[in-house]
Design a protein around this motif. Structure first.
Motif, mmCIF file in Angstrom:
data_model
loop_
_atom_site.group_PDB
_atom_site.id
_atom_site.type_symbol
_atom_site.label_atom_id
_atom_site.label_comp_id
_atom_site.label_asym_id
_atom_site.label_seq_id
_atom_site.Cartn_x
_atom_site.Cartn_y
_atom_site.Cartn_z
ATOM 1 N N SER A 64 -2.129 3.455 2.874
ATOM 2 C CA SER A 64 -3.371 3.990 3.428
ATOM 3 C C SER A 64 -4.512 3.874 2.421
ATOM 4 O O SER A 64 -5.625 3.458 2.762
ATOM 5 C CB SER A 64 -3.166 5.449 3.830
ATOM 6 N N GLU A 65 -4.227 4.232 1.183
ATOM 7 C CA GLU A 65 -5.240 4.130 0.121
ATOM 8 C C GLU A 65 -5.652 2.675 -0.088
ATOM 9 O O GLU A 65 -6.833 2.368 -0.226
ATOM 10 C CB GLU A 65 -4.686 4.726 -1.175
ATOM 11 N N ALA A 66 -4.691 1.766 -0.091
ATOM 12 C CA ALA A 66 -4.997 0.345 -0.264
ATOM 13 C C ALA A 66 -5.859 -0.169 0.890
ATOM 14 O O ALA A 66 -6.804 -0.938 0.670
ATOM 15 C CB ALA A 66 -3.707 -0.459 -0.366
ATOM 16 N N HIS A 67 -5.573 0.275 2.095
ATOM 17 C CA HIS A 67 -6.368 -0.128 3.258
ATOM 18 C C HIS A 67 -7.812 0.358 3.115
ATOM 19 O O HIS A 67 -8.760 -0.387 3.375
ATOM 20 C CB HIS A 67 -5.742 0.424 4.543
ATOM 21 N N THR A 68 -7.971 1.602 2.687
ATOM 22 C CA THR A 68 -9.306 2.176 2.509
ATOM 23 C C THR A 68 -10.095 1.410 1.440
ATOM 24 O O THR A 68 -11.265 1.084 1.638
ATOM 25 C CB THR A 68 -9.197 3.662 2.117
ATOM 26 N N VAL A 69 -9.447 1.124 0.328
ATOM 27 C CA VAL A 69 -10.105 0.394 -0.765
ATOM 28 C C VAL A 69 -10.465 -1.016 -0.307
ATOM 29 O O VAL A 69 -11.574 -1.498 -0.570
ATOM 30 C CB VAL A 69 -9.205 0.378 -2.025
ATOM 31 N N ARG A 70 -9.556 -1.683 0.391
ATOM 32 C CA ARG A 70 -9.826 -3.042 0.873
ATOM 33 C C ARG A 70 -11.031 -3.042 1.810
ATOM 34 O O ARG A 70 -11.915 -3.895 1.694
ATOM 35 C CB ARG A 70 -8.592 -3.615 1.564
ATOM 36 N N ALA A 71 -11.087 -2.095 2.729
ATOM 37 C CA ALA A 71 -12.213 -2.017 3.665
ATOM 38 C C ALA A 71 -13.523 -1.744 2.921
ATOM 39 O O ALA A 71 -14.563 -2.316 3.257
ATOM 40 C CB ALA A 71 -11.960 -0.934 4.709
ATOM 41 N N ALA A 72 -13.466 -0.882 1.911
ATOM 42 C CA ALA A 72 -14.673 -0.556 1.141
ATOM 43 C C ALA A 72 -15.181 -1.774 0.381
ATOM 44 O O ALA A 72 -16.391 -2.002 0.288
ATOM 45 C CB ALA A 72 -14.388 0.586 0.180
ATOM 46 N N VAL A 124 5.326 8.465 0.064
ATOM 47 C CA VAL A 124 4.500 7.945 -1.033
ATOM 48 C C VAL A 124 4.012 6.539 -0.706
ATOM 49 O O VAL A 124 2.840 6.216 -0.895
ATOM 50 C CB VAL A 124 5.294 7.969 -2.367
ATOM 51 N N LEU A 125 4.895 5.699 -0.191
ATOM 52 C CA LEU A 125 4.512 4.332 0.147
ATOM 53 C C LEU A 125 3.482 4.293 1.279
ATOM 54 O O LEU A 125 2.546 3.497 1.239
ATOM 55 C CB LEU A 125 5.748 3.512 0.525
ATOM 56 N N ARG A 175 -11.248 3.473 -8.392
ATOM 57 C CA ARG A 175 -10.248 4.136 -7.538
ATOM 58 C C ARG A 175 -9.035 3.231 -7.342
ATOM 59 O O ARG A 175 -7.891 3.683 -7.412
ATOM 60 C CB ARG A 175 -10.915 4.455 -6.208
ATOM 61 N N ALA A 176 -9.275 1.943 -7.105
ATOM 62 C CA ALA A 176 -8.175 0.991 -6.929
ATOM 63 C C ALA A 176 -7.384 0.842 -8.227
ATOM 64 O O ALA A 176 -6.139 0.824 -8.203
ATOM 65 C CB ALA A 176 -8.732 -0.365 -6.492
ATOM 66 N N ASP A 177 -8.082 0.746 -9.355
ATOM 67 C CA ASP A 177 -7.392 0.635 -10.647
ATOM 68 C C ASP A 177 -6.533 1.866 -10.921
ATOM 69 O O ASP A 177 -5.403 1.746 -11.399
ATOM 70 C CB ASP A 177 -8.404 0.450 -11.786
ATOM 71 N N ALA A 178 -7.067 3.042 -10.621
ATOM 72 C CA ALA A 178 -6.311 4.284 -10.830
ATOM 73 C C ALA A 178 -5.076 4.324 -9.935
ATOM 74 O O ALA A 178 -4.003 4.748 -10.374
ATOM 75 C CB ALA A 178 -7.200 5.497 -10.556
ATOM 76 N N MET A 179 -5.227 3.846 -8.705
ATOM 77 C CA MET A 179 -4.088 3.806 -7.789
ATOM 78 C C MET A 179 -3.010 2.869 -8.326
ATOM 79 O O MET A 179 -1.821 3.203 -8.335
ATOM 80 C CB MET A 179 -4.538 3.349 -6.407
ATOM 81 N N LEU A 180 -3.409 1.706 -8.802
ATOM 82 C CA LEU A 180 -2.443 0.751 -9.347
ATOM 83 C C LEU A 180 -1.759 1.310 -10.592
ATOM 84 O O LEU A 180 -0.539 1.186 -10.749
ATOM 85 C CB LEU A 180 -3.134 -0.575 -9.673
#
Length: 186
Positions: free
Chosen positions: A150-158, A144-145, A88-93
């Motif tokens: 928000s997505e980065a925060h979720t991934v970091r917490a996970a 968008v930012l 998910r993080a790779d796809a976001m990047l």
């Protein structure tokens, strides 16, 4: 009104599994025409790890083997969730890798407008272009930012607590999945 049929696997005496299952009627708005779908228990991984540690064993070798085997199986499930989060993080990047270039292009455009003002160009024309650019940035780019943050925060917490994240993910899944995955008893 929605009818909910109890489908728990608990040892609770109110848990009827025969043809005489009780049904409860509840009222929730926007819920018409749906049915209750039991989920994997919220702390299933911790619960299973605790259960294997509380059992009585014939010897310490048998106990150590049972704990090792259970932990290995459960952490394989955690790794599946962790790999999902990394993907998910790779796809976001990948999806947002052009954002830096876009932001720099906006900065260049703003500097160009500033230079035009300093060169003495008609203020009303430059302000009109600036307002158009500002409106576009506020309407589109900032949303968008914020979504990316928000997505980065979720991934970091996970990734900070993969076991907790895996338990949360699995708790969103139907009980039948939990049984098949070995996360709940039969």
């Amino acid at each position: 009104m929605t009818t909910i049929k109890k489908v728990s696997t608990s040892a609770d005496p109110d848990d009827y599994r025969d043809g005489q299952s009780r049904a409860a009627t509840v009222s929730r708005s926007g819920d018409e025409g749906t049915y209750f779908d039991a989920r994997v228990p919220a702390r299933s991984i911790d619960s299973l790890r605790k259960q294997v540690r509380q059992r009585r064993y014939g010897g310490s070798t048998e106990e150590a083997e049972a704990i090792r085997k259970t932990d290995e199986e459960l952490f394989d499930k955690v790794r599946v969730a962790e790999r999902h989060t990394i993907a998910r993080a790779d796809a976001m990047l990948e999806h947002n890798k052009g954002r830096t270039g876009q932001a720099l292009a906006y900065l260049d455009k703003i500097e160009e407008l500033r230079d035009r003002l300093q060169a003495g160009e008609d203020t009303s024309v430059v302000v009109k272009e600036f307002n158009k650019l500002d409106n576009h940035i506020r309407a589109r780019e900032i949303k968008v930012l914020r979504g990316m943050a928000s997505e980065a925060h979720t991934v970091r917490a996970a990734l900070a607590d993969p076991v907790e994240h895996a338990q949360h993910l699995y708790s969103l899944m139907p009980l039948a999945f939990g049984r098949a995955a070995g996360l709940v008893g039969y």
